[in-house]
Design an enzyme around this catalytic site. Structure first.
Site, PDB file in Angstrom:
ATOM      1  CG  ASP A  37      -7.913   0.278  -6.499  1.00 41.01           C
ATOM      2  OD1 ASP A  37      -8.791   1.138  -6.302  1.00 41.01           O
ATOM      3  OD2 ASP A  37      -6.695   0.461  -6.250  1.00 41.01           O
ATOM      4  CG  HIS A  86      -8.624   6.130  -4.163  1.00 37.50           C
ATOM      5  ND1 HIS A  86      -8.316   5.117  -5.035  1.00 37.50           N
ATOM      6  CD2 HIS A  86      -9.953   6.018  -3.920  1.00 37.50           C
ATOM      7  CE1 HIS A  86      -9.418   4.434  -5.325  1.00 37.50           C
ATOM      8  NE2 HIS A  86     -10.428   4.957  -4.655  1.00 37.50           N
TER       9      HIS A  86
HETATM   10  P1  13P Z   1      -1.099   4.513  -2.426  1.00 39.33           P
HETATM   11  O1  13P Z   1      -0.211   3.683  -3.289  1.00 39.33           O
HETATM   12  O2  13P Z   1      -0.671   5.955  -2.408  1.00 39.33           O
HETATM   13  O3  13P Z   1      -1.283   3.956  -1.069  1.00 39.33           O
HETATM   14  O4  13P Z   1      -2.544   4.542  -3.135  1.00 39.33           O
HETATM   15  C1  13P Z   1      -3.286   3.376  -3.155  1.00 39.33           C
HETATM   16  C2  13P Z   1      -4.582   3.605  -3.821  1.00 39.33           C
HETATM   17  O5  13P Z   1      -5.204   4.631  -3.688  1.00 39.33           O
HETATM   18  C3  13P Z   1      -5.128   2.510  -4.640  1.00 39.33           C
HETATM   19  O6  13P Z   1      -6.326   2.853  -5.242  1.00 39.33           O
END
Ligand code: 13P
Length: 272
Positions: free
Chosen positions: A82, A206
């Site tokens: 990610d 996201h």
């Molecule tokens: P959050 O922490 O707001 O759920 O976002 C997670 C995310 O988009 C990881 O790429």
């Protein structure tokens, strides 16, 4: 089991009008909870490790944990990097066995974003790895003034054609982290426009935490195939351990809280 066909799974989600959760693990415990829950419910999982968490475990450790656990549990599991910020880091993740990577060059201008994404895509093709990229920009932590730039449908279509990415993260009003002022107002018009411009490309949301079940359920039904969640798991874990004074109880109760959030989002996203 570890699977490599992220795009196929996400296209299935698009066609079925549901989304697959992408759950950010930060250690062995969280990764195990995510995999076990997916297997118990017989649902697909995107097990995501974010570059920003590399101070907690290394990319090498994350790869070993992800591959080992994916092999232990009977559910389709994609091991995903990610928010890789550098081409080099994405290449290392692929070599270590991640089956999907995100290159986030969304802070660059259009041509810079295309060039960086294409470099990762070219390397990924040789290894059978899938690539997510981002156009527009999902910012952090506040409802307004967070640096977000909404995704334009026409620009999104040009970006996918030029970069060759497999899936696309779009910005329609969410932010990463805890919202300071309530549930965000998402632009479903923007989502519909992007989905119409990219009928074959799975779209990614996201900043799922704190976005509200109604918003997320609509996103899953109206064009988003993958929803990223991180903060909500760890906020729930912290909440669950308040007042505990035994470390073993802390572990057990925080894991149980993380599982509850994952089960909840499977229901909200309508995952099949
Ligand atoms: P959050 O922490 O707001 O759920 O976002 C997670 C995310 O988009 C990881 O790429």
């Amino acid at each position: 089991m570890l699977v490599t066909n992220a795009k196929e799974l996400l296209q299935k989600a698009m066609a079925g009008k549901y989304a697959i959760p992408s759950c950010n693990f930060i250690d062995l415990d969280s990764a195990r909870v995510f995999c076990k829950t997916a297997a118990d419910l017989k649902l697909p999982l995107i097990l995501a490790f974010a570059e920003v968490h590399k101070n907690m475990i290394s990319l090498e450790e994350a790869a070993l944990i992800g591959k080992y656990l994916a092999g232990q549990y009977d559910a389709p599991i994609i091991l995903h990097l990610d928010h890789g910020t550098e081409v080099e880091y994405c290449l290392r993740a692929m070599e270590l066995g991640f089956t999907s990577v995100m290159i986030d060059a969304s802070m660059k201008d259009f041509d810079g974003n295309v060039a960086t994404t294409k470099e990762v895509v070219d390397a990924a093709r040789k290894l059978g790895v899938q690539v997510e990229a981002e156009i527009g920009h999902v910012g952090s932590n506040v409802l307004e003034g967070d640096g977000s730039l909404y995704t334009e449908p026409e620009e999104a279509a040009r970006f996918v054609a030029a970069s060759g990415c497999d899936s696309l993260a779009v910005s329609i009003g969410t932010s990463h982290g805890v919202y300071k002022t309530g549930t965000p107002k998402l632009s479903f018009d923007a989502l519909h426009g992007i989905a119409a411009a990219l009928p074959e490309t799975p779209l990614v949301l996201h900043g799922g935490s704190g976005t509200g079940d109604e918003n997320l359920s609509r996103c899953a039904k109206e064009g988003i195939a993958k929803i990223n969640v991180c903060t909500d798991f760890y906020v729930a874990a912290m909440e669950a351990v308040k007042g505990l004074d035994d470390f073993f109880d802390v572990k057990a109760d925080s894991n149980a809280a993380i599982r509850k959030v994952q089960e909840h989002y499977y229901r909200v996203f309508g995952t099949k």
